[in-house]
Scaffold this motif. Structure first.
Motif, PDB file in Angstrom:
ATOM      1  N   LEU A  84      -1.429   3.990  -8.045  1.00  9.33           N
ATOM      2  CA  LEU A  84      -1.419   5.204  -7.203  1.00  9.33           C
ATOM      3  C   LEU A  84      -0.977   4.375  -5.594  1.00  9.33           C
ATOM      4  O   LEU A  84      -0.171   5.644  -5.137  1.00  9.33           O
ATOM      5  CB  LEU A  84      -2.710   5.027  -6.557  1.00  9.33           C
ATOM      6  CG  LEU A  84      -3.261   6.295  -5.323  1.00  9.33           C
ATOM      7  CD1 LEU A  84      -2.903   7.360  -5.646  1.00  9.33           C
ATOM      8  CD2 LEU A  84      -4.631   6.226  -4.229  1.00  9.33           C
ATOM      9  N   ALA A  85      -0.905   3.348  -4.592  1.00  6.81           N
ATOM     10  CA  ALA A  85       0.185   2.883  -4.107  1.00  6.81           C
ATOM     11  C   ALA A  85       1.080   2.816  -3.590  1.00  6.81           C
ATOM     12  O   ALA A  85       2.297   3.840  -3.337  1.00  6.81           O
ATOM     13  CB  ALA A  85       0.193   1.415  -3.692  1.00  6.81           C
ATOM     14  N   VAL A  86       1.810   2.741  -5.453  1.00  9.52           N
ATOM     15  CA  VAL A  86       3.081   2.977  -5.598  1.00  9.52           C
ATOM     16  C   VAL A  86       3.993   3.584  -5.572  1.00  9.52           C
ATOM     17  O   VAL A  86       4.883   4.503  -4.780  1.00  9.52           O
ATOM     18  CB  VAL A  86       3.776   2.158  -7.146  1.00  9.52           C
ATOM     19  CG1 VAL A  86       4.805   2.766  -7.813  1.00  9.52           C
ATOM     20  CG2 VAL A  86       3.742   0.259  -6.724  1.00  9.52           C
ATOM     21  N   GLU A  87       2.739   5.020  -6.412  1.00  7.71           N
ATOM     22  CA  GLU A  87       3.397   6.673  -5.997  1.00  7.71           C
ATOM     23  C   GLU A  87       3.180   7.367  -5.247  1.00  7.71           C
ATOM     24  O   GLU A  87       3.942   7.909  -4.544  1.00  7.71           O
ATOM     25  CB  GLU A  87       2.067   7.034  -6.996  1.00  7.71           C
ATOM     26  CG  GLU A  87       2.662   6.938  -8.118  1.00  7.71           C
ATOM     27  CD  GLU A  87       1.186   7.060  -8.967  1.00  7.71           C
ATOM     28  OE1 GLU A  87       0.416   8.425  -8.254  1.00  7.71           O
ATOM     29  OE2 GLU A  87       1.095   7.630 -10.115  1.00  7.71           O
ATOM     30  N   VAL A  88       2.626   6.641  -4.022  1.00  8.33           N
ATOM     31  CA  VAL A  88       2.482   6.780  -2.417  1.00  8.33           C
ATOM     32  C   VAL A  88       3.771   6.572  -1.802  1.00  8.33           C
ATOM     33  O   VAL A  88       4.509   7.389  -1.235  1.00  8.33           O
ATOM     34  CB  VAL A  88       0.899   6.671  -2.267  1.00  8.33           C
ATOM     35  CG1 VAL A  88       0.670   6.882  -0.202  1.00  8.33           C
ATOM     36  CG2 VAL A  88       0.099   7.361  -2.771  1.00  8.33           C
ATOM     37  N   ALA A  94       0.767  -1.052  -0.121  1.00 10.75           N
ATOM     38  CA  ALA A  94       0.504   0.092  -0.565  1.00 10.75           C
ATOM     39  C   ALA A  94       0.889   0.935  -0.022  1.00 10.75           C
ATOM     40  O   ALA A  94       1.753   1.156  -0.589  1.00 10.75           O
ATOM     41  CB  ALA A  94      -1.213   0.046   1.317  1.00 10.75           C
ATOM     42  N   GLY A  95       0.533   2.269   0.855  1.00  9.34           N
ATOM     43  CA  GLY A  95       1.670   3.544   0.788  1.00  9.34           C
ATOM     44  C   GLY A  95       3.319   3.420   1.107  1.00  9.34           C
ATOM     45  O   GLY A  95       3.650   4.053   2.056  1.00  9.34           O
ATOM     46  N   GLY A  96       3.253   2.037   2.042  1.00  9.08           N
ATOM     47  CA  GLY A  96       4.569   1.855   1.912  1.00  9.08           C
ATOM     48  C   GLY A  96       4.993   1.752   3.568  1.00  9.08           C
ATOM     49  O   GLY A  96       6.367   2.443   4.081  1.00  9.08           O
TER      50      GLY A  96
END
Length: 231
Positions: free
Chosen positions: A67-71, A44-46
């Protein structure tokens, strides 16, 4: 996980009692090991990936959501878009795989555990967390995209089928189970919502009690499993 839930998770997880206390479990587990190369599957967001980095691991976050990768990248993390059933990682190249609240989202969960086993080096560990007990199934599970909740036998079976040896299996969030069960059975959507500070602190304190109480064999809300790839 839906894009809306990923954004909500990224906004909440740093302070929310559930994620903060679950990270404490992760931190305690990885401190038992010598840091090396780690893969956080379904990151997810890391938030959990950050824990690994803080503990000295060379960690990569993976998630099927762009989106999760970008976050995660926005938090300064190495992050790759990937399906947990087909990880773009060399076989036998990772010392630790974490998959916290991932398997319950995947119909073919056995494919994900096979991938976890494949990428681990001999002697490498996997740390897995899943929601447990179908009697707790609620609108929350639908909202966050679950396809199942696990029991001890079903989680053990899918991990051992992949060729991993279970070292430890325990329940988490045991003391709050009655309260959570009542809330879940009356809920109409996701529980990923802000919690008032005093309530948040109180719930954290209750969960922290489990660190010094022998409750891991009792029914909880989550199952944790630690497994090892044999040499």
């Amino acid at each position: 996980m839906r894009a809306q839930e990923i954004r909500r998770l990224a906004a909440l997880e740093d302070g929310h009692w559930w994620y903060r206390e679950r990270r404490a479990v992760l931190r305690a587990e990885v401190r038992r090991l010598r840091p090396g190369r780690a893969l956080d599957v379904g990151a997810a967001g890391g938030g959990n990936t950050l824990v690994l980095v803080e503990e000295g691991w060379e960690a990569t976050a993976t998630d099927c959501s762009e989106l999760a990768v970008e976050v995660a990248r926005g938090r300064g993390l190495r992050s790759v878009q990937a399906d947990a059933r087909d990880l773009p990682v060399e076989s036998g190249s990772v010392d630790l795989v974490t998959a916290l609240d991932v398997l319950e989202h995947i119909e073919e969960d056995y494919l994900a555990t096979e991938q976890i086993a494949r990428v681990l080096r001999p002697g490498g560990r996997a740390l897995i967390a899943v929601p447990c007990d179908m009697s707790l199934w609620s609108a929350h599970d639908y909202a966050v995209g679950h396809v199942r909740r696990y029991c001890r036998d079903s989680l053990t079976a899918v991990v051992e089928k992949a060729g991993l040896r279970v070292e430890r299996l325990w329940s988490w969030n045991v003391l709050l189970r009655p309260l959570i069960a009542r809330r879940r059975h009356s809920s109409t959507g996701s529980d990923l919502v802000p919690v008032p500070p005093l309530v948040n602190a109180g719930l954290s304190a209750v969960v922290r009690l489990e660190r010094c109480l022998p409750v891991g064999s009792l029914k909880g809300v989550t199952l944790f499993l630690r497994a090892r790839r044999e040499d």
